[in-house]
Design a protein around this motif. Structure first.
Motif, PDB file in Angstrom:
ATOM      1  N   GLY A 130       0.820  -1.211   0.000  1.00  0.00           N
ATOM      2  CA  GLY A 130       0.000   0.000   0.000  1.00  0.00           C
ATOM      3  C   GLY A 130       0.850   1.255   0.000  1.00  0.00           C
ATOM      4  N   ALA A 131       1.949   1.241   0.748  1.00  0.00           N
ATOM      5  CA  ALA A 131       2.839   2.397   0.786  1.00  0.00           C
ATOM      6  C   ALA A 131       3.447   2.666  -0.589  1.00  0.00           C
ATOM      7  CB  ALA A 131       3.935   2.177   1.821  1.00  0.00           C
ATOM      8  N   GLY A 132       3.743   1.607  -1.334  1.00  0.00           N
ATOM      9  CA  GLY A 132       4.297   1.778  -2.676  1.00  0.00           C
ATOM     10  C   GLY A 132       3.315   2.459  -3.609  1.00  0.00           C
ATOM     11  N   HIS A 133       2.048   2.036  -3.542  1.00  0.00           N
ATOM     12  CA  HIS A 133       1.029   2.685  -4.371  1.00  0.00           C
ATOM     13  C   HIS A 133       0.862   4.153  -3.982  1.00  0.00           C
ATOM     14  CE1 HIS A 133      -0.062  -0.872  -6.518  1.00  0.00           C
ATOM     15  NE2 HIS A 133      -0.584  -1.491  -5.475  1.00  0.00           N
ATOM     16  N   LEU A 134       0.893   4.428  -2.696  1.00  0.00           N
ATOM     17  CA  LEU A 134       0.774   5.812  -2.232  1.00  0.00           C
ATOM     18  C   LEU A 134       1.955   6.659  -2.695  1.00  0.00           C
ATOM     19  CD1 LEU A 134      -0.509   5.125   1.381  1.00  0.00           C
ATOM     20  CD2 LEU A 134      -1.751   6.394  -0.380  1.00  0.00           C
TER      21      LEU A 134
ATOM     22  N   ALA B  25      -9.682   7.671 -17.631  1.00  0.00           N
ATOM     23  CA  ALA B  25     -10.470   6.591 -17.043  1.00  0.00           C
ATOM     24  C   ALA B  25     -11.118   5.727 -18.131  1.00  0.00           C
ATOM     25  CB  ALA B  25     -11.539   7.160 -16.113  1.00  0.00           C
ATOM     26  N   VAL B  26     -11.468   6.365 -19.245  1.00  0.00           N
ATOM     27  CA  VAL B  26     -12.032   5.610 -20.369  1.00  0.00           C
ATOM     28  C   VAL B  26     -11.003   4.646 -20.938  1.00  0.00           C
ATOM     29  CG1 VAL B  26     -12.958   5.786 -22.701  1.00  0.00           C
ATOM     30  CG2 VAL B  26     -13.690   7.406 -20.945  1.00  0.00           C
ATOM     31  N   LEU B  27      -9.759   5.115 -21.072  1.00  0.00           N
ATOM     32  CA  LEU B  27      -8.705   4.299 -21.669  1.00  0.00           C
ATOM     33  C   LEU B  27      -8.154   3.258 -20.701  1.00  0.00           C
ATOM     34  CD1 LEU B  27      -6.725   7.131 -23.504  1.00  0.00           C
ATOM     35  CD2 LEU B  27      -8.371   5.532 -24.498  1.00  0.00           C
ATOM     36  N   VAL B  28      -7.962   3.655 -19.428  1.00  0.00           N
ATOM     37  CA  VAL B  28      -7.303   2.773 -18.459  1.00  0.00           C
ATOM     38  C   VAL B  28      -8.300   1.900 -17.707  1.00  0.00           C
ATOM     39  CG1 VAL B  28      -5.816   2.697 -16.425  1.00  0.00           C
ATOM     40  CG2 VAL B  28      -5.395   4.399 -18.208  1.00  0.00           C
ATOM     41  N   LEU B  29      -9.369   2.531 -17.223  1.00  0.00           N
ATOM     42  CA  LEU B  29     -10.332   1.809 -16.393  1.00  0.00           C
ATOM     43  C   LEU B  29     -11.543   1.319 -17.167  1.00  0.00           C
ATOM     44  CD1 LEU B  29     -10.297   4.159 -13.251  1.00  0.00           C
ATOM     45  CD2 LEU B  29      -8.883   2.140 -13.707  1.00  0.00           C
ATOM     46  N   LYS B  30     -11.588   1.658 -18.474  1.00  0.00           N
ATOM     47  CA  LYS B  30     -12.691   1.232 -19.341  1.00  0.00           C
ATOM     48  C   LYS B  30     -14.041   1.735 -18.840  1.00  0.00           C
ATOM     49  CE  LYS B  30      -9.588  -1.064 -21.607  1.00  0.00           C
ATOM     50  NZ  LYS B  30      -9.046  -0.498 -22.873  1.00  0.00           N
ATOM     51  N   GLU B  31     -14.052   2.945 -18.274  1.00  0.00           N
ATOM     52  CA  GLU B  31     -15.303   3.515 -17.810  1.00  0.00           C
ATOM     53  C   GLU B  31     -16.092   4.091 -18.989  1.00  0.00           C
ATOM     54  OE1 GLU B  31     -14.738   6.405 -14.781  1.00  0.00           O
ATOM     55  OE2 GLU B  31     -13.982   4.970 -13.302  1.00  0.00           O
TER      56      GLU B  31
ATOM     57  N   VAL C 155      -6.230   8.829 -11.481  1.00  0.00           N
ATOM     58  CA  VAL C 155      -6.649   7.532 -12.017  1.00  0.00           C
ATOM     59  C   VAL C 155      -5.908   6.395 -11.314  1.00  0.00           C
ATOM     60  CG1 VAL C 155      -6.699   6.081 -14.091  1.00  0.00           C
ATOM     61  CG2 VAL C 155      -7.258   8.513 -14.253  1.00  0.00           C
ATOM     62  N   TYR C 156      -4.610   6.590 -11.057  1.00  0.00           N
ATOM     63  CA  TYR C 156      -3.825   5.559 -10.372  1.00  0.00           C
ATOM     64  C   TYR C 156      -4.358   5.331  -8.966  1.00  0.00           C
ATOM     65  CZ  TYR C 156       0.220   2.902  -8.776  1.00  0.00           C
ATOM     66  OH  TYR C 156       1.034   1.900  -8.282  1.00  0.00           O
ATOM     67  N   GLN C 157      -4.677   6.419  -8.282  1.00  0.00           N
ATOM     68  CA  GLN C 157      -5.214   6.304  -6.925  1.00  0.00           C
ATOM     69  C   GLN C 157      -6.554   5.570  -6.950  1.00  0.00           C
ATOM     70  OE1 GLN C 157      -4.049   6.904  -4.038  1.00  0.00           O
ATOM     71  NE2 GLN C 157      -5.862   6.909  -2.722  1.00  0.00           N
ATOM     72  N   LYS C 158      -7.359   5.839  -7.966  1.00  0.00           N
ATOM     73  CA  LYS C 158      -8.657   5.181  -8.065  1.00  0.00           C
ATOM     74  C   LYS C 158      -8.502   3.689  -8.324  1.00  0.00           C
ATOM     75  CE  LYS C 158     -13.152   5.633 -10.328  1.00  0.00           C
ATOM     76  NZ  LYS C 158     -13.959   6.426 -11.281  1.00  0.00           N
ATOM     77  N   ARG C 159      -7.468   3.323  -9.093  1.00  0.00           N
ATOM     78  CA  ARG C 159      -7.271   1.915  -9.439  1.00  0.00           C
ATOM     79  C   ARG C 159      -6.565   1.153  -8.328  1.00  0.00           C
ATOM     80  NH1 ARG C 159      -5.006  -0.238 -15.285  1.00  0.00           N
ATOM     81  NH2 ARG C 159      -5.582  -2.425 -14.999  1.00  0.00           N
ATOM     82  N   HIS C 160      -5.655   1.830  -7.617  1.00  0.00           N
ATOM     83  CA  HIS C 160      -4.861   1.148  -6.589  1.00  0.00           C
ATOM     84  C   HIS C 160      -5.082   1.773  -5.214  1.00  0.00           C
ATOM     85  CE1 HIS C 160      -2.660  -1.021  -9.703  1.00  0.00           C
ATOM     86  NE2 HIS C 160      -2.511   0.128 -10.342  1.00  0.00           N
TER      87      HIS C 160
END
Length: 296
Positions: free
Chosen positions: A65-69, A112-118, A173-178
């Motif tokens: 978790g610290a790495g993602h942060l 988000a459309v490209l990465v998260l397919k929203e 977007v990264y925070q939303k995914r991880h």
């Protein structure tokens, strides 16, 4: 009255605190280089947050978790603040850089459309179009001198502005995914720590690190640390506990006009008719995207 206080005045105060970050940067940059100034800001903020973490008995995340942060911190704080500070130092008006990075919800939606397919609604596509058209008009006036405006800025500052916009958008977007669900104080400290390392590399690798501790720098540093880095975060914590965090998102599109008014009052930064129209169109575009997201 109590619900009005929770739903409007406190979120508006948070947005105002955020907008003053651009003003504080402009006050401090004549006395220190961008990465040096940001490094000092991050170190002072981390010292204060350490005390807060001790008082609140903060729980720390695991290594994963610290790495993602840390990655989020490099993008949201490192690239975002670094880009903003270098753009302002290069001569870009505070109101313009605020408007450009204020497009973050639009870029985040596209990412988000490209990465998260929203999926994206027609209203959001309209908002994206409005945002791009509005910023184009603003830049057209400033860079091409349309309407007799000669107060342009170096073209290379746009690269720093785009770095800033890309950093905060990809970081979101990264925070939303991880997302780690970490304690807010602990997460903020890890993000600021990663950003501090980033600024240290920039300051020691590319800058002279000379600082003139004049009164304007001392005052701007005090405000950036206490008012923005600490005050805004504590206010955000309070909003989250009150369940009003979505109101912050719906008010974020007010940051560019508030910053433009502050810059006009403090630095006499002026926008021509075309730039004001473009700014209004961009803000409308961001509002279309943000209010839709808040409603969800």
């Amino acid at each position: 009255m109590r619900s009005l206080f929770y739903s409007f005045f406190v979120p508006a105060l948070f947005v105002w605190l955020w907008s003053t970050g651009f003003i504080g940067a402009k006050y401090g940059l004549p006395y220190a280089e961008p990465f040096t100034l940001l490094l000092i800001r991050m170190v002072l903020t981390l010292v204060l947050l350490m005390g807060l973490a001790w008082v609140l008995k903060t729980r720390w995340p695991g290594w994963r978790g610290a790495g993602h942060l840390a990655v989020t911190g490099l993008l949201v704080h490192g690239c975002y603040l670094g880009g903003v500070y270098y753009a302002i130092q290069g001569g870009m008006p505070s109101g313009i850089i605020s408007l450009i990075v204020g497009l973050q919800p639009l870029v985040t939606t596209a990412a988000a459309v490209l990465v998260l397919k929203e999926s994206v609604t027609g209203r959001q596509w309209l908002g994206l179009a409005f945002g791009l058209v509005g910023v184009t008009l603003v830049l057209l006036e400033k860079l091409a001198g349309v309407g007799g405006d000669a107060s342009g800025f170096p073209l290379w500052t746009l690269l720093w502005a785009l770095l800033s916009l890309s950093g905060i958008s990809l970081g979101t977007v990264y925070q939303k995914r991880h997302g780690t669900g970490a304690d807010l104080v602990a997460g903020t400290m890890i993000q600021y720590g990663a950003a501090a390392l980033f600024f240290a590399v920039g300051a020691f690798g590319f800058e002279t690190r000379e600082v003139e501790w004049a009164l304007p720098l001392q005052l701007s540093m005090a405000w950036l640390v206490l008012g923005v880095s600490i005050g805004a975060i504590l206010l955000l914590m309070w909003l989250i506990r009150q369940g009003a965090a979505s109101q912050v998102a719906s008010l974020f599109y007010l940051v560019p006009p508030v910053t433009a008014l502050e810059a006009f009052w403090l630095f006499d930064e002026r926008l021509g008719v075309l730039a004001m129209v473009g700014g209004g169109i961009s803000i409308t575009g961001v509002a279309l995207v943000v209010t839709r997201r808040a409603g969800r």
